[in-house]
Design a protein around this motif. Structure first.
Motif, PDB file in Angstrom:
ATOM      1  N   LEU A   1       0.826  -1.200   0.000  1.00  0.00           N
ATOM      2  CA  LEU A   1       0.000   0.000   0.000  1.00  0.00           C
ATOM      3  C   LEU A   1       0.867   1.260   0.000  1.00  0.00           C
ATOM      4  O   LEU A   1       0.561   2.237  -0.698  1.00  0.00           O
ATOM      5  CB  LEU A   1      -0.927  -0.005   1.213  1.00  0.00           C
ATOM      6  N   GLU A   2       1.972   1.231   0.738  1.00  0.00           N
ATOM      7  CA  GLU A   2       2.878   2.380   0.730  1.00  0.00           C
ATOM      8  C   GLU A   2       3.473   2.595  -0.661  1.00  0.00           C
ATOM      9  O   GLU A   2       3.553   3.729  -1.147  1.00  0.00           O
ATOM     10  CB  GLU A   2       4.002   2.207   1.758  1.00  0.00           C
TER      11      GLU A   2
ATOM     12  N   GLY B   1       3.135  10.244  -7.693  1.00  0.00           N
ATOM     13  CA  GLY B   1       4.136  10.580  -8.696  1.00  0.00           C
ATOM     14  C   GLY B   1       5.567  10.406  -8.226  1.00  0.00           C
ATOM     15  O   GLY B   1       6.497  10.854  -8.897  1.00  0.00           O
ATOM     16  N   ARG B   2       5.768   9.737  -7.127  1.00  0.00           N
ATOM     17  CA  ARG B   2       7.107   9.525  -6.576  1.00  0.00           C
ATOM     18  C   ARG B   2       7.610   8.142  -7.009  1.00  0.00           C
ATOM     19  O   ARG B   2       7.839   7.253  -6.202  1.00  0.00           O
ATOM     20  CB  ARG B   2       7.065   9.681  -5.060  1.00  0.00           C
ATOM     21  N   ILE B   3       7.793   8.010  -8.313  1.00  0.00           N
ATOM     22  CA  ILE B   3       8.130   6.731  -8.929  1.00  0.00           C
ATOM     23  C   ILE B   3       9.464   6.183  -8.421  1.00  0.00           C
ATOM     24  O   ILE B   3       9.573   5.013  -8.055  1.00  0.00           O
ATOM     25  CB  ILE B   3       8.155   6.859 -10.470  1.00  0.00           C
ATOM     26  N   GLU B   4      10.472   7.017  -8.406  1.00  0.00           N
ATOM     27  CA  GLU B   4      11.798   6.559  -7.962  1.00  0.00           C
ATOM     28  C   GLU B   4      11.767   6.149  -6.495  1.00  0.00           C
ATOM     29  O   GLU B   4      12.365   5.144  -6.109  1.00  0.00           O
ATOM     30  CB  GLU B   4      12.840   7.654  -8.201  1.00  0.00           C
TER      31      GLU B   4
ATOM     32  N   LEU C   1      10.453  -0.464  -2.798  1.00  0.00           N
ATOM     33  CA  LEU C   1      10.179  -1.866  -3.113  1.00  0.00           C
ATOM     34  C   LEU C   1      11.446  -2.704  -3.111  1.00  0.00           C
ATOM     35  O   LEU C   1      11.437  -3.861  -2.653  1.00  0.00           O
ATOM     36  CB  LEU C   1       9.466  -1.976  -4.463  1.00  0.00           C
ATOM     37  N   ARG C   2      12.525  -2.152  -3.604  1.00  0.00           N
ATOM     38  CA  ARG C   2      13.800  -2.878  -3.561  1.00  0.00           C
ATOM     39  C   ARG C   2      14.159  -3.242  -2.134  1.00  0.00           C
ATOM     40  O   ARG C   2      14.549  -4.374  -1.841  1.00  0.00           O
ATOM     41  CB  ARG C   2      14.922  -2.025  -4.152  1.00  0.00           C
TER      42      ARG C   2
ATOM     43  N   ARG D   1       5.113  -6.188  -7.749  1.00  0.00           N
ATOM     44  CA  ARG D   1       5.193  -4.723  -7.834  1.00  0.00           C
ATOM     45  C   ARG D   1       6.616  -4.274  -8.151  1.00  0.00           C
ATOM     46  O   ARG D   1       6.830  -3.370  -8.950  1.00  0.00           O
ATOM     47  CB  ARG D   1       4.723  -4.086  -6.532  1.00  0.00           C
ATOM     48  N   ALA D   2       7.595  -4.918  -7.502  1.00  0.00           N
ATOM     49  CA  ALA D   2       8.994  -4.557  -7.746  1.00  0.00           C
ATOM     50  C   ALA D   2       9.394  -4.883  -9.181  1.00  0.00           C
ATOM     51  O   ALA D   2      10.069  -4.081  -9.842  1.00  0.00           O
ATOM     52  CB  ALA D   2       9.908  -5.273  -6.756  1.00  0.00           C
TER      53      ALA D   2
END
Length: 176
Positions: A77-78, A86-89, A95-96, A110-111
């Motif tokens: 969820l986070e 919009g904080r893709i990076e 996720l990493r 998701r990762a």
């Protein structure tokens, strides 16, 4: 009341009755009673997400991950909230880090997706995702699309060994 299970039950009832404000208040109360109560953190964040309040969903999920660091659903969820904002990076990096701490197929999915779209190390996630799905007894219709996507990523990234492993699994000759 000061009974966590009773307040939690009332919160779930409020949600089922379509009373999100009451549910929010009651889920918040569960966290007051027990800061590490994962269902309370998750439910609050999910209600905010469902309402499209991604900033509140993010802050609630962050607090939940801090309180219950092994919760895959809070981590997912986070990551979703970060992407929605919009904080893709930030989502990729989060996720990493989380996939190193929590073994969960949904986090791996998701990762892999985030890396496939925005990064360069999707194979690091596709292969373990396929293994996790197959190990959990998922039907071929569930794991096969991830394996096929991983195969294409291995070709794109020039990883011959991964390409061969995935091609063998899929019965494909694309790596030839």
């Amino acid at each position: 009341p000061d009974d966590l299970s009773l307040v939690s039950r009332y919160a779930a009832y409020a949600e089922r009755l379509g009373q999100p404000q009451d549910a929010l208040r009651l889920w918040a109360r569960t966290i007051e009673l027990d800061r590490s109560y994962e269902p309370g953190h998750y439910s609050l964040a999910r209600i905010y997400k469902d309402a499209g309040s991604w900033d509140k969903a993010l802050s609630t999920a962050e607090a939940g991950v801090a309180a219950a660091p092994k919760s895959a659903r809070l981590a997912a969820l986070e990551a979703d909230a970060l992407r929605a904002l919009g904080r893709i990076e930030d989502a990729r990096l989060f996720l990493r880090a989380e996939t190193l701490q929590i073994e969960d197929a949904e986090l791996l999915r998701r990762a892999a997706d985030a890396e496939d779209r925005y990064g360069s190390s999707s194979l690091r996630y596709y292969e373990p995702l396929v293994e996790a799905l197959r190990g959990a007894g998922a039907a071929e219709s569930v794991w096969r699309p991830a394996a096929e996507r991983g195969l294409r990523a291995s070709i794109r990234e020039g990883d011959t060994a991964a390409c061969q492993r995935l091609a063998q699994l899929l019965g494909s000759r694309l790596c030839d």
